[in-house]
Scaffold this motif. Structure first.
Motif, PDB file in Angstrom:
ATOM      1  N   LYS A  64      15.534 134.816 -43.469  1.00 43.41           N
ATOM      2  CA  LYS A  64      14.214 134.674 -44.106  1.00 43.41           C
ATOM      3  C   LYS A  64      14.333 133.922 -45.432  1.00 43.41           C
ATOM      4  O   LYS A  64      13.467 133.101 -45.768  1.00 43.41           O
ATOM      5  CB  LYS A  64      13.598 136.058 -44.320  1.00 43.41           C
ATOM      6  CG  LYS A  64      13.166 136.744 -43.030  1.00 43.41           C
ATOM      7  CD  LYS A  64      12.518 138.091 -43.317  1.00 43.41           C
ATOM      8  CE  LYS A  64      11.987 138.733 -42.047  1.00 43.41           C
ATOM      9  NZ  LYS A  64      11.343 140.041 -42.298  1.00 43.41           N
ATOM     10  N   ARG A  65      15.396 134.207 -46.176  1.00 43.24           N
ATOM     11  CA  ARG A  65      15.580 133.500 -47.450  1.00 43.24           C
ATOM     12  C   ARG A  65      15.749 132.003 -47.210  1.00 43.24           C
ATOM     13  O   ARG A  65      15.157 131.178 -47.912  1.00 43.24           O
ATOM     14  CB  ARG A  65      16.806 134.049 -48.182  1.00 43.24           C
ATOM     15  CG  ARG A  65      16.981 133.493 -49.596  1.00 43.24           C
ATOM     16  CD  ARG A  65      18.394 133.635 -50.099  1.00 43.24           C
ATOM     17  NE  ARG A  65      19.331 132.803 -49.357  1.00 43.24           N
ATOM     18  CZ  ARG A  65      19.477 131.494 -49.551  1.00 43.24           C
ATOM     19  NH1 ARG A  65      18.722 130.854 -50.436  1.00 43.24           N
ATOM     20  NH2 ARG A  65      20.358 130.802 -48.839  1.00 43.24           N
ATOM     21  N   GLU A  66      16.551 131.635 -46.212  1.00 42.38           N
ATOM     22  CA  GLU A  66      16.774 130.218 -45.919  1.00 42.38           C
ATOM     23  C   GLU A  66      15.481 129.544 -45.472  1.00 42.38           C
ATOM     24  O   GLU A  66      15.186 128.416 -45.871  1.00 42.38           O
ATOM     25  CB  GLU A  66      17.857 130.079 -44.848  1.00 42.38           C
ATOM     26  CG  GLU A  66      19.240 130.519 -45.328  1.00 42.38           C
ATOM     27  CD  GLU A  66      20.268 130.552 -44.208  1.00 42.38           C
ATOM     28  OE1 GLU A  66      19.891 130.332 -43.033  1.00 42.38           O
ATOM     29  OE2 GLU A  66      21.445 130.814 -44.502  1.00 42.38           O
ATOM     30  N   ILE A  67      14.720 130.226 -44.617  1.00 43.68           N
ATOM     31  CA  ILE A  67      13.441 129.665 -44.157  1.00 43.68           C
ATOM     32  C   ILE A  67      12.508 129.437 -45.342  1.00 43.68           C
ATOM     33  O   ILE A  67      11.897 128.365 -45.489  1.00 43.68           O
ATOM     34  CB  ILE A  67      12.797 130.592 -43.106  1.00 43.68           C
ATOM     35  CG1 ILE A  67      13.644 130.603 -41.819  1.00 43.68           C
ATOM     36  CG2 ILE A  67      11.371 130.149 -42.797  1.00 43.68           C
ATOM     37  CD1 ILE A  67      13.249 131.691 -40.849  1.00 43.68           C
ATOM     38  N   ASN A  68      12.392 130.419 -46.206  1.00 38.82           N
ATOM     39  CA  ASN A  68      11.498 130.293 -47.366  1.00 38.82           C
ATOM     40  C   ASN A  68      11.975 129.212 -48.330  1.00 38.82           C
ATOM     41  O   ASN A  68      11.165 128.536 -48.977  1.00 38.82           O
ATOM     42  CB  ASN A  68      11.399 131.629 -48.092  1.00 38.82           C
ATOM     43  CG  ASN A  68      10.609 132.666 -47.307  1.00 38.82           C
ATOM     44  OD1 ASN A  68       9.705 132.318 -46.543  1.00 38.82           O
ATOM     45  ND2 ASN A  68      10.951 133.924 -47.469  1.00 38.82           N
ATOM     46  N   ALA A  69      13.301 129.034 -48.408  1.00 37.09           N
ATOM     47  CA  ALA A  69      13.839 128.065 -49.359  1.00 37.09           C
ATOM     48  C   ALA A  69      13.689 126.626 -48.879  1.00 37.09           C
ATOM     49  O   ALA A  69      13.512 125.718 -49.709  1.00 37.09           O
ATOM     50  CB  ALA A  69      15.310 128.375 -49.628  1.00 37.09           C
ATOM     51  N   TYR A  70      13.737 126.380 -47.560  1.00 33.51           N
ATOM     52  CA  TYR A  70      13.865 125.002 -47.073  1.00 33.51           C
ATOM     53  C   TYR A  70      12.761 124.547 -46.128  1.00 33.51           C
ATOM     54  O   TYR A  70      12.711 123.360 -45.790  1.00 33.51           O
ATOM     55  CB  TYR A  70      15.215 124.821 -46.377  1.00 33.51           C
ATOM     56  CG  TYR A  70      16.388 125.176 -47.262  1.00 33.51           C
ATOM     57  CD1 TYR A  70      16.604 124.501 -48.459  1.00 33.51           C
ATOM     58  CD2 TYR A  70      17.252 126.205 -46.908  1.00 33.51           C
ATOM     59  CE1 TYR A  70      17.671 124.830 -49.287  1.00 33.51           C
ATOM     60  CE2 TYR A  70      18.328 126.548 -47.729  1.00 33.51           C
ATOM     61  CZ  TYR A  70      18.529 125.853 -48.918  1.00 33.51           C
ATOM     62  OH  TYR A  70      19.570 126.199 -49.733  1.00 33.51           O
ATOM     63  N   ALA A  71      11.890 125.457 -45.678  1.00 37.37           N
ATOM     64  CA  ALA A  71      10.876 125.058 -44.694  1.00 37.37           C
ATOM     65  C   ALA A  71       9.530 124.740 -45.326  1.00 37.37           C
ATOM     66  O   ALA A  71       8.561 124.479 -44.608  1.00 37.37           O
ATOM     67  CB  ALA A  71      10.716 126.142 -43.636  1.00 37.37           C
ATOM     68  N   GLY A  72       9.451 124.773 -46.627  1.00 42.00           N
ATOM     69  CA  GLY A  72       8.217 124.394 -47.302  1.00 42.00           C
ATOM     70  C   GLY A  72       7.068 125.350 -47.031  1.00 42.00           C
ATOM     71  O   GLY A  72       7.255 126.539 -46.771  1.00 42.00           O
ATOM     72  N   SER A  73       5.854 124.809 -47.040  1.00 38.61           N
ATOM     73  CA  SER A  73       4.659 125.640 -46.894  1.00 38.61           C
ATOM     74  C   SER A  73       4.516 126.241 -45.510  1.00 38.61           C
ATOM     75  O   SER A  73       3.750 127.183 -45.307  1.00 38.61           O
ATOM     76  CB  SER A  73       3.410 124.813 -47.225  1.00 38.61           C
ATOM     77  OG  SER A  73       3.305 123.700 -46.336  1.00 38.61           O
ATOM     78  N   ASN A  74       5.274 125.712 -44.539  1.00 42.52           N
ATOM     79  CA  ASN A  74       5.201 126.249 -43.177  1.00 42.52           C
ATOM     80  C   ASN A  74       6.067 127.493 -43.001  1.00 42.52           C
ATOM     81  O   ASN A  74       6.024 128.141 -41.948  1.00 42.52           O
ATOM     82  CB  ASN A  74       5.646 125.174 -42.172  1.00 42.52           C
ATOM     83  CG  ASN A  74       5.409 125.598 -40.723  1.00 42.52           C
ATOM     84  OD1 ASN A  74       4.348 126.121 -40.374  1.00 42.52           O
ATOM     85  ND2 ASN A  74       6.413 125.401 -39.882  1.00 42.52           N
ATOM     86  N   ALA A  75       6.845 127.854 -44.014  1.00 45.53           N
ATOM     87  CA  ALA A  75       7.797 128.961 -43.877  1.00 45.53           C
ATOM     88  C   ALA A  75       7.112 130.250 -43.440  1.00 45.53           C
ATOM     89  O   ALA A  75       7.645 131.004 -42.614  1.00 45.53           O
ATOM     90  CB  ALA A  75       8.532 129.180 -45.200  1.00 45.53           C
ATOM     91  N   LYS A  76       5.919 130.488 -43.945  1.00 38.06           N
ATOM     92  CA  LYS A  76       5.214 131.750 -43.631  1.00 38.06           C
ATOM     93  C   LYS A  76       4.827 131.843 -42.169  1.00 38.06           C
ATOM     94  O   LYS A  76       4.539 132.939 -41.670  1.00 38.06           O
ATOM     95  CB  LYS A  76       3.975 131.878 -44.505  1.00 38.06           C
ATOM     96  CG  LYS A  76       2.918 130.799 -44.286  1.00 38.06           C
ATOM     97  CD  LYS A  76       1.745 130.977 -45.222  1.00 38.06           C
ATOM     98  CE  LYS A  76       0.665 129.907 -44.985  1.00 38.06           C
ATOM     99  NZ  LYS A  76       1.175 128.546 -45.284  1.00 38.06           N
ATOM    100  N   ASN A  77       4.831 130.715 -41.447  1.00 39.66           N
ATOM    101  CA  ASN A  77       4.436 130.717 -40.034  1.00 39.66           C
ATOM    102  C   ASN A  77       5.621 130.775 -39.071  1.00 39.66           C
ATOM    103  O   ASN A  77       5.422 130.898 -37.861  1.00 39.66           O
ATOM    104  CB  ASN A  77       3.623 129.445 -39.728  1.00 39.66           C
ATOM    105  CG  ASN A  77       2.392 129.328 -40.591  1.00 39.66           C
ATOM    106  OD1 ASN A  77       1.667 130.305 -40.793  1.00 39.66           O
ATOM    107  ND2 ASN A  77       2.154 128.137 -41.133  1.00 39.66           N
TER     108      ASN A  77
END
Length: 548
Positions: free
Chosen positions: A79-92
């Protein structure tokens, strides 16, 4: 693809944190997960990871059943990696575990016996509780194999098979599986999970004070509480005392059991009537608790104020939470609880005080000092106050306070040593001279062995640093020949915080093919699970095994 079907779901393959080859760099730059998420994060709907924690040929039942303790930290890092590198789409972006089992190749004896069933139950429930949207067990029907067997592994099935159901095959060495489609033990672990939780249930925070017991809890839509308890001990009978906060008197309306001697998941002969539940060795139990009265309206309103000794702390460091509870009217004998949750919503630790007196103008103050978790990340302290008799909730502060756990400096050469090394050959114990302060052993100790001997090696790896930590590293025991290791056992995803130790045991069946010569025993430690960052090596050997 979306031009053809705008509703299609697209995923990207990542590596599971803290497992090989996670952390390995791509062309010497970013690691694989970072590269993929930076490039595809804005466009994908899910990430796809696999998890097979055991090393083929080195399986241990205790190791397998403890492996599930890694799940919250692995998912939190994803989850940390997704939030750090996926931009505004991370929440989806959702997390899909599209393959999991004990070993990624060469399934052996462990894969078709009871410990695998208990691992499966903890594995699937653990990933869903940590926030995975999908978990797939590999697999339903596969095939019979001849791979690792050992007297140290539990169970009479001496064949390997990934399947929940038997293929009915005979292995190349002539071991016959049960008839085709017969349920193998892991099937019943799957059944424990499906009986425990269903779509529409809500996972609840749950924890056990006994490391051998793993517990999962959900609230069903009708208000019932469903529990799954797994006893990971092969020999100890536990009486588990159920402490269900926020629930008044209840009746146990269902109890299902699977364990030693079971041919299926079966209903308990008698329903437990007390809060203490007997858990037999190597068993899983599903329970349903039905509240006898609806949760009453709380007669008082309680608020709390939380203070931290520090908002940031290194993993393994000391943290203190001080809570002050205030009430709008006198309360006698209340129960207050402080709970620590990781970023996946998993309950990591808790502190409970009973018999608390709270009155207007006379707040109750409680302090809780604990060692910060070994996994880095953000943690939330939540505060609760209950009426122990009725289950009425006076206070449920789920925002609480936030603690950031940081990674200590990485272990370096000299931080990790070994000690208390014991070697036995065919049951005879040999004295191993004590190492020096750096963990290096005096030379010249020879132990004679022969083909067919059983050699057991036990040693304790210790972090002697006061500041540095081995986090998700690797420790290794090996017997070396002229062209590399002729025997090796290693433990990836090992964490040793300052002052911590881990005792390991390796059993070597000396092969008939071993030739005359001298073979040194060596210990190693690395600060990654990828065999990089060496921080300990007994170069020159602990002892020499001599074959005449």
């Amino acid at each position: 693809m979306r031009a053809v079907d705008p509703n299609i779901k697209i995923g990207a393959v990542l590596t599971m944190p803290y497992n090989w080859p996670w952390g390995a760099t791509v062309n010497g730059n970013d690691d694989w997960n970072t590269v993929v998420l930076k490039a595809l994060g804005p466009y994908i709907d899910f990430v796809d990871v696999h998890w097979y924690p055991e090393t083929p040929g080195q399986e241990t039942d205790a190791g397998l059943l403890a492996d599930t303790d890694q799940i919250p930290a692995m998912v939190a890092e994803l989850k940390r990696e997704i939030n750090a590198y996926a931009g505004s789409n991370a929440k989806n972006i959702q997390i899909f575990v599209t393959e999991t089992n004990s070993v990624s190749y060469n399934p052996g004896q462990q894969s078709t016996n009871l410990p695998e069933a208990l691992f499966l139950a903890d594995d699937l429930a653990g990933f869903v509780q940590a926030g995975a949207a999908n978990v797939d067990w590999w697999d339903l029907l596969n095939g019979a194999e001849d791979n690792y067997t050992s007297p140290s592994l539990y169970g009479q099935n001496l064949f390997g098979d990934y399947g929940l159901l038997s293929s009915g095959q005979t292995t190349p060495k002539g071991v016959q599986e049960p008839p085709e489609y017969t349920s193998l033990p892991p099937y019943y672990g799957f059944q424990l999970v499906s009986d425990f939780a269903r779509p529409g249930d809500t996972f609840l925070g749950s924890a056990s004070s006994q490391s051998d017991i793993d517990v999962h809890a959900v609230r069903e839509p009708n208000g019932d509480i469903s529990l799954m308890l797994v006893n990971r001990s092969p020999s100890t009978i536990y009486s588990a005392n159920l402490n269900v906060l926020g629930v008044g008197p209840y009746a146990i309306t269902k109890a299902l059991v699977y364990g030693e001697g079971s041919s299926a998941v079966t209903a308990a002969l008698t329903l437990p009537t007390a809060q203490s539940i007997k858990l037999m060795p190597y068993s899983g139990v599903d329970l349903v608790l039905h509240p006898l009265i609806p949760a009453p309206h709380a007669a008082a309103s309680v608020t709390d104020t939380l203070a931290l000794s520090s908002p940031t702390v290194n993993a393994g460091g000391s943290e203190t939470v001080t809570a002050s509870f205030n009430s709008d009217r006198p309360l006698h004998g209340a129960t207050v609880e402080l709970e620590l949750y990781d970023s996946t919503g998993d309950l990591v630790a808790s502190h409970q005080v009973t018999g608390v007196e709270i009155a207007p103008g006379a707040p109750a103050s409680e302090s809780w000092t604990f060692a910060a978790p070994s996994a880095n990340g953000t943690y939330t302290v939540e505060a609760f106050a209950f009426d122990p008799a009725t289950g009425a909730t006076y206070d449920a502060d789920t925002a609480g306070a936030t603690i950031t756990v940081n990674q200590p400096p990485a272990a370096k050469y000299g931080d990790i040593v070994t000690k208390n090394t014991v070697i036995t050959v065919n049951g005879t114990t040999y004295n191993v001279p004590a190492p020096d302060a750096s963990g290096h052993y005096p030379s010249g100790t020879n132990i004679s062995i022969a083909p067919g001997d059983t050699v057991t090696i036990q040693t304790t790896f210790a972090n002697v640093s006061s500041t540095d930590a081995l986090q998700n590293g690797l420790i290794d025991v090996e017997v070396d020949g002229q062209s590399g290791a002729i025997f090796q056992k290693y433990w990836p995803s090992t964490t040793l915080l300052p002052g911590q130790t881990q005792t390991v045991t390796a059993t070597w069946q000396v092969p008939s093919s071993v030739t005359a010569g001298t073979y040194p025993l060596n210990f190693q430690a690395f600060d990654t699970s990828n065999w990089t960052g060496n921080c300990y090596f007994t170069n020159g050997g602990v002892v020499n095994f001599v074959v005449s």
